[in-house]
Scaffold this motif. Structure first.
Motif, PDB file in Angstrom:
ATOM      1  N   UNK A  58      48.368  30.459 150.469  1.00 36.67           N
ATOM      2  CA  UNK A  58      47.902  31.230 151.627  1.00 36.67           C
ATOM      3  C   UNK A  58      48.427  32.657 151.556  1.00 36.67           C
ATOM      4  N   UNK A  59      49.686  32.813 151.215  1.00 35.04           N
ATOM      5  CA  UNK A  59      50.262  34.155 151.099  1.00 35.04           C
ATOM      6  C   UNK A  59      49.643  34.911 149.926  1.00 35.04           C
ATOM      7  N   UNK A  60      49.305  34.188 148.870  1.00 38.75           N
ATOM      8  CA  UNK A  60      48.641  34.828 147.730  1.00 38.75           C
ATOM      9  C   UNK A  60      47.281  35.380 148.151  1.00 38.75           C
ATOM     10  N   UNK A  61      46.544  34.637 148.961  1.00 34.50           N
ATOM     11  CA  UNK A  61      45.262  35.123 149.455  1.00 34.50           C
ATOM     12  C   UNK A  61      45.430  36.429 150.226  1.00 34.50           C
ATOM     13  N   UNK A  93      42.261  25.146 144.543  1.00 29.55           N
ATOM     14  CA  UNK A  93      42.455  25.011 145.983  1.00 29.55           C
ATOM     15  C   UNK A  93      41.544  25.910 146.802  1.00 29.55           C
ATOM     16  N   UNK A  94      41.299  27.116 146.324  1.00 27.54           N
ATOM     17  CA  UNK A  94      40.548  28.104 147.093  1.00 27.54           C
ATOM     18  C   UNK A  94      39.056  28.053 146.778  1.00 27.54           C
ATOM     19  N   UNK A  95      38.717  27.612 145.573  1.00 27.22           N
ATOM     20  CA  UNK A  95      37.321  27.535 145.189  1.00 27.22           C
ATOM     21  C   UNK A  95      36.838  28.741 144.416  1.00 27.22           C
ATOM     22  N   UNK A  96      37.693  29.744 144.273  1.00 29.36           N
ATOM     23  CA  UNK A  96      37.414  30.942 143.491  1.00 29.36           C
ATOM     24  C   UNK A  96      38.670  31.318 142.730  1.00 29.36           C
ATOM     25  N   UNK A  97      38.518  31.948 141.586  1.00 23.96           N
ATOM     26  CA  UNK A  97      39.682  32.461 140.870  1.00 23.96           C
ATOM     27  C   UNK A  97      40.302  33.589 141.679  1.00 23.96           C
ATOM     28  N   UNK A 102      39.512  38.111 145.296  1.00 20.88           N
ATOM     29  CA  UNK A 102      39.793  39.497 145.712  1.00 20.88           C
ATOM     30  C   UNK A 102      38.492  40.288 145.833  1.00 20.88           C
ATOM     31  N   UNK A 103      37.617  40.171 144.854  1.00 25.06           N
ATOM     32  CA  UNK A 103      36.349  40.905 144.881  1.00 25.06           C
ATOM     33  C   UNK A 103      35.479  40.467 146.054  1.00 25.06           C
ATOM     34  N   UNK A 233      38.217  29.203 150.617  1.00 24.86           N
ATOM     35  CA  UNK A 233      37.777  30.542 151.005  1.00 24.86           C
ATOM     36  C   UNK A 233      36.631  30.483 152.011  1.00 24.86           C
ATOM     37  N   UNK A 234      36.890  30.959 153.220  1.00 25.43           N
ATOM     38  CA  UNK A 234      35.878  31.042 154.259  1.00 25.43           C
ATOM     39  C   UNK A 234      35.937  32.440 154.880  1.00 25.43           C
TER      40      UNK A 234
END
Length: 249
Positions: A58-61, A93-97, A102-103, A233-234
């Motif tokens: 979560x913090x990485x996001x 976990x997030x569904x995207x690299x 980030x993009x 990712x939502x």
């Protein structure tokens, strides 16, 4: 026992970038390691290790959205010794690299969910109503079926509800036990400089069977420190910092 678990979770959020052992968390909770693990799972629905991993991701996001640090730098910032391990766990976990997240997250209209699956007699269906405690205006509400109590990875089935829609339909659910998770944002205007309040809903694991329709009612409530961060990712849930994005998301 909630106070003990609360202390452990506070330790996770304060020291997620450092090596944090089960003993460290048990010490913060002032419990034995064995008893702490059991109590922690009873209160949160998952293990201390998985909860800590969710906090780190979560913090990485947040760092990917709001900083210019490289993916390698962020992996170290959130407590990973291997950028490769971080990238693989984040992607799962997030569904995207990390790079794609980030993009995408810097676009106001990004969405990582394709069109949900339609009815399929070979699989099960969950239908129900998202209820709200009190008169709480809502924005978008996301409903998903996950394979574990941790809301990570793309859900096997999902629905997206607008402010006027409370009924959900989850089609194409394979046979087996599934965890239904609901998340949305309070539609009330936030106070200046604050985030919109996250609302969440859960229910015990539900079993799907081919051709069977299971009816559920799930009540939304304000999220608490004991709730796992939503990793998948939502758009609205990831872009709710009104100080940065106003109403762009």
């Amino acid at each position: 026992m909630k106070d003990a678990v609360h202390r452990a979770i506070e330790t996770m959020w304060k020291h997620y970038g450092e090596p944090v052992s089960l003993s460290d968390l048990a010490d913060a909770a002032i419990l034995s390691r064995f008893y702490f693990s059991r109590v922690f799972r009873q209160v949160t629905g998952t293990s201390p290790g998985r909860f800590l991993s969710a906090v780190r991701l979560h913090q990485a996001k947040e760092l990917l959205r709001e900083s210019e640090l490289s993916v390698t730098e962020i992996s170290y910032e959130v407590g990973y010794n291997s950028p490769g391990t971080f990238t693989s766990r984040f992607t799962r976990s997030v569904g995207l690299s990390p790079t794609r997240y980030r993009d995408h997250a810097r676009l106001a209209d990004f969405c990582s969910l394709p069109q949900p699956p339609g009815p399929d007699p070979r699989h099960g269906t969950f239908v129900g109503t998202v209820l709200r405690s009190g008169v709480v205006p809502l924005r978008t509400v996301y409903v998903g079926a996950f394979s574990s109590s941790v809301p990570e990875g793309r859900p096997v089935a999902w629905d997206v509800l607008g402010p006027e829609r409370q009924r959900f339909q989850l089609h194409g659910v394979p046979d087996g036990a599934w965890h239904i998770r609901v998340a949305g944002l309070d539609g009330s205007p936030p106070e200046f400089g604050t985030e919109r309040r996250m609302l969440v809903g859960t229910c015990p694991a539900v079993t799907a069977q081919s051709g069977r329709v299971v009816k559920l009612d799930i009540t939304l409530r304000p999220s608490s420190v004991f709730d796992l961060p939503m990793l998948f990712a939502l758009p609205e849930l990831d872009c709710r910092d009104q100080r940065l994005l106003a109403d762009a998301c």
